[in-house]
Motif scaffolding. Structure first.
Motif, PDB file in Angstrom:
ATOM      1  N   LEU A  14     -25.039  -9.345  -6.687  1.00 40.84           N
ATOM      2  CA  LEU A  14     -25.662  -9.881  -7.891  1.00 40.84           C
ATOM      3  C   LEU A  14     -26.922  -9.117  -8.271  1.00 40.84           C
ATOM      4  N   GLU A  15     -27.279  -9.221  -9.540  1.00 43.23           N
ATOM      5  CA  GLU A  15     -28.520  -8.637 -10.043  1.00 43.23           C
ATOM      6  C   GLU A  15     -29.477  -9.744 -10.447  1.00 43.23           C
ATOM      7  N   SER A  16     -30.775  -9.484 -10.320  1.00 44.23           N
ATOM      8  CA  SER A  16     -31.794 -10.438 -10.741  1.00 44.23           C
ATOM      9  C   SER A  16     -33.113  -9.713 -10.925  1.00 44.23           C
ATOM     10  N   VAL A  17     -33.978 -10.289 -11.740  1.00 45.71           N
ATOM     11  CA  VAL A  17     -35.343  -9.787 -11.825  1.00 45.71           C
ATOM     12  C   VAL A  17     -36.015  -9.987 -10.475  1.00 45.71           C
ATOM     13  N   MET A  18     -36.718  -8.974  -9.995  1.00 47.91           N
ATOM     14  CA  MET A  18     -37.399  -9.060  -8.698  1.00 47.91           C
ATOM     15  C   MET A  18     -38.810  -8.524  -8.821  1.00 47.91           C
ATOM     16  N   GLY A  19     -39.732  -9.144  -8.089  1.00 46.15           N
ATOM     17  CA  GLY A  19     -41.094  -8.660  -8.052  1.00 46.15           C
ATOM     18  C   GLY A  19     -41.391  -7.957  -6.740  1.00 46.15           C
ATOM     19  N   CYS A  20     -41.361  -8.745  -5.634  1.00 45.04           N
ATOM     20  CA  CYS A  20     -41.739  -8.173  -4.339  1.00 45.04           C
ATOM     21  C   CYS A  20     -40.555  -7.529  -3.623  1.00 45.04           C
ATOM     22  N   GLY A  21     -39.387  -8.203  -3.648  1.00 42.58           N
ATOM     23  CA  GLY A  21     -38.209  -7.669  -2.968  1.00 42.58           C
ATOM     24  C   GLY A  21     -38.005  -8.204  -1.569  1.00 42.58           C
ATOM     25  N   PHE A  22     -38.904  -9.077  -1.064  1.00 37.57           N
ATOM     26  CA  PHE A  22     -38.701  -9.608   0.290  1.00 37.57           C
ATOM     27  C   PHE A  22     -39.116 -11.066   0.436  1.00 37.57           C
ATOM     28  N   GLY A  23     -39.101 -11.838  -0.671  1.00 38.03           N
ATOM     29  CA  GLY A  23     -39.187 -13.287  -0.547  1.00 38.03           C
ATOM     30  C   GLY A  23     -40.522 -13.943  -0.755  1.00 38.03           C
ATOM     31  N   ILE A  24     -41.512 -13.248  -1.271  1.00 33.28           N
ATOM     32  CA  ILE A  24     -42.825 -13.838  -1.469  1.00 33.28           C
ATOM     33  C   ILE A  24     -42.999 -14.381  -2.887  1.00 33.28           C
ATOM     34  N   CYS A  25     -42.511 -13.638  -3.886  1.00 39.61           N
ATOM     35  CA  CYS A  25     -42.788 -13.997  -5.280  1.00 39.61           C
ATOM     36  C   CYS A  25     -41.831 -15.051  -5.832  1.00 39.61           C
ATOM     37  N   TYR A  26     -40.682 -15.262  -5.203  1.00 47.44           N
ATOM     38  CA  TYR A  26     -39.668 -16.229  -5.651  1.00 47.44           C
ATOM     39  C   TYR A  26     -39.169 -15.930  -7.073  1.00 47.44           C
ATOM     40  N   GLY A  27     -39.185 -14.668  -7.461  1.00 52.62           N
ATOM     41  CA  GLY A  27     -38.750 -14.309  -8.798  1.00 52.62           C
ATOM     42  C   GLY A  27     -37.259 -14.112  -8.936  1.00 52.62           C
ATOM     43  N   CYS A  28     -36.523 -14.078  -7.818  1.00 57.48           N
ATOM     44  CA  CYS A  28     -35.090 -13.745  -7.874  1.00 57.48           C
ATOM     45  C   CYS A  28     -34.215 -14.919  -7.463  1.00 57.48           C
ATOM     46  N   SER A  29     -34.638 -16.141  -7.773  1.00 58.14           N
ATOM     47  CA  SER A  29     -33.863 -17.320  -7.389  1.00 58.14           C
ATOM     48  C   SER A  29     -32.614 -17.460  -8.251  1.00 58.14           C
ATOM     49  N   VAL A  30     -31.501 -17.786  -7.622  1.00 56.45           N
ATOM     50  CA  VAL A  30     -30.237 -18.023  -8.322  1.00 56.45           C
ATOM     51  C   VAL A  30     -29.568 -19.254  -7.712  1.00 56.45           C
ATOM     52  N   GLU A  31     -28.705 -19.890  -8.506  1.00 54.98           N
ATOM     53  CA  GLU A  31     -27.960 -21.054  -8.049  1.00 54.98           C
ATOM     54  C   GLU A  31     -26.615 -20.622  -7.480  1.00 54.98           C
ATOM     55  N   VAL A  32     -26.286 -21.125  -6.296  1.00 46.73           N
ATOM     56  CA  VAL A  32     -24.979 -20.877  -5.682  1.00 46.73           C
ATOM     57  C   VAL A  32     -24.430 -22.203  -5.187  1.00 46.73           C
ATOM     58  N   SER A  33     -23.161 -22.230  -4.849  1.00 46.41           N
ATOM     59  CA  SER A  33     -22.555 -23.460  -4.360  1.00 46.41           C
ATOM     60  C   SER A  33     -23.045 -23.759  -2.951  1.00 46.41           C
ATOM     61  N   ALA A  34     -23.131 -25.047  -2.641  1.00 42.99           N
ATOM     62  CA  ALA A  34     -23.568 -25.505  -1.325  1.00 42.99           C
ATOM     63  C   ALA A  34     -22.377 -26.075  -0.562  1.00 42.99           C
ATOM     64  N   PRO A  35     -22.454 -26.111   0.763  1.00 44.59           N
ATOM     65  CA  PRO A  35     -21.332 -26.625   1.565  1.00 44.59           C
ATOM     66  C   PRO A  35     -20.939 -28.057   1.218  1.00 44.59           C
ATOM     67  N   ASP A  36     -21.888 -28.867   0.705  1.00 46.49           N
ATOM     68  CA  ASP A  36     -21.580 -30.262   0.391  1.00 46.49           C
ATOM     69  C   ASP A  36     -20.917 -30.438  -0.971  1.00 46.49           C
ATOM     70  N   GLY A  37     -20.645 -29.333  -1.644  1.00 46.23           N
ATOM     71  CA  GLY A  37     -19.997 -29.409  -2.938  1.00 46.23           C
ATOM     72  C   GLY A  37     -20.950 -29.322  -4.107  1.00 46.23           C
ATOM     73  N   GLY A  38     -22.249 -29.414  -3.839  1.00 42.86           N
ATOM     74  CA  GLY A  38     -23.241 -29.284  -4.891  1.00 42.86           C
ATOM     75  C   GLY A  38     -23.683 -27.840  -5.035  1.00 42.86           C
ATOM     76  N   THR A  39     -24.909 -27.661  -5.485  1.00 45.82           N
ATOM     77  CA  THR A  39     -25.461 -26.310  -5.603  1.00 45.82           C
ATOM     78  C   THR A  39     -26.794 -26.244  -4.872  1.00 45.82           C
ATOM     79  N   LYS A  40     -27.210 -25.026  -4.569  1.00 41.59           N
ATOM     80  CA  LYS A  40     -28.502 -24.793  -3.939  1.00 41.59           C
ATOM     81  C   LYS A  40     -29.094 -23.518  -4.517  1.00 41.59           C
ATOM     82  N   THR A  41     -30.403 -23.387  -4.367  1.00 40.52           N
ATOM     83  CA  THR A  41     -31.097 -22.198  -4.851  1.00 40.52           C
ATOM     84  C   THR A  41     -31.356 -21.254  -3.684  1.00 40.52           C
TER      85      THR A  41
END
Length: 282
Positions: A239-266
């Motif tokens: 996947l592609e996304s806007v990114m700032g830091c690239g290693f998890g500090i800025c939280y700029g690349c959050s996306v929604e995906v399916s979760a094991p319980d049938g819902g979604t998670k970020t």
């Protein structure tokens, strides 16, 4: 590393990210542009001398590049690793804004700050497949050269399906076994790369078990992931996304995906991606 470090090849070792599915070795180095070659009207293939990243990179990883030493642009730009080896990393860069314009115009000998390798990688070592089907659209071919090399070295049969709006959007640089699809019919199959994939599945499955590796626009990836689920074919998408830091500090690349319980998670693509199982696409 600050701009005052430009004169030395210092390497700053960053703490590996525990969320990555492989052991990471991230470095922030001064890399030198070895070559820059225009391969289409708006895409340039840039080769960087950066042995530290070349040594540890895996197919699917990306790097975050600071395109100059000024604050304009302020943020680094993320690029999939197109190829890596012999102390060099190659990037396929599409000129879509000021930052990529500056990068595409860097002359050989230019020094840049490069952070990587970042993200996770494609699961080339997964069991139960004979043929790797690499599906890409537009600039989504960027990580496929590195991926194809790894798969071929493992003895896997590789088929590249490449799509674009017109023949000018096709980017088969360094790839083999290519089949093309264009929306306007100007090259290859007249239709989408998904339609091409659907037409080839019977012959592909007759020869063995396929596994799909895909990269491209998000709507294309959703369609490929949906098809692979319905067809019972394992798939991974980058996947592609806007990114700032690239290693998890800025939280700029959050996306929604399916979760094991049938819902979604970020999730953060830089930590749990950019490669995810196609079954997690929503």
């Amino acid at each position: 590393m600050t701009s005052t470090d430009c004169g030395r090849q210092a390497v700053r070792q960053l703490k590996p990210n525990p969320a990555m599915p492989r052991e990471s070795s991230i470095t922030d180095i001064r890399a030198t542009v070895a070559a820059s070659r225009r391969i289409s009207r708006d895409v340039t293939l840039i080769t960087l001398d950066c042995p530290q990243i070349s040594l540890t990179a895996e197919p699917g990883n990306f790097v975050n590049v600071r395109v100059n030493d000024t604050t304009q642009p302020l943020l680094r730009r993320p690029f999939s690793i197109h190829d890596a080896g012999d102390g060099q990393v190659k990037l396929m860069v599409k000129e879509i804004g000021k930052g990529t314009e500056i990068f595409c115009r860097c002359a050989a000998g230019t020094e840049l700050s490069v952070l990587g390798p970042l993200g996770n990688s494609f699961s080339t070592g997964a069991e139960g497949y004979d043929t790797a089907v690499l599906v890409s659209g537009g600039i989504g071919t960027a990580p496929m050269r590195f991926l194809e090399k790894r798969l071929a070295a493992m003895g896997k049969k590789v088929v590249n399906l490449i799509g674009g709006r017109t023949k000018d959007d096709l980017l088969p640089e360094g790839l083999t076994g290519c089949r093309f699809a264009t929306d306007d019919g100007s090259e290859g199959f007249h239709g989408t790369v998904l339609a091409l994939l659907e037409s080839l599945v019977p012959s592909l499955t007759a020869e063995g078990t396929p596994r799909i590796f895909a990269c491209g626009p998000t709507p294309m990836l959703r369609a490929v992931a949906r098809f692979s689920r319905e067809a019972g074919i394992a798939s991974e998408v980058s996947l592609e996304s806007v990114m700032g830091c690239g290693f998890g500090i800025c939280y700029g690349c959050s996306v929604e995906v399916s979760a094991p319980d049938g819902g979604t998670k970020t999730i953060l693509l830089c930590r749990e991606g950019p490669v995810i199982d196609g079954g997690r696409m929503v």
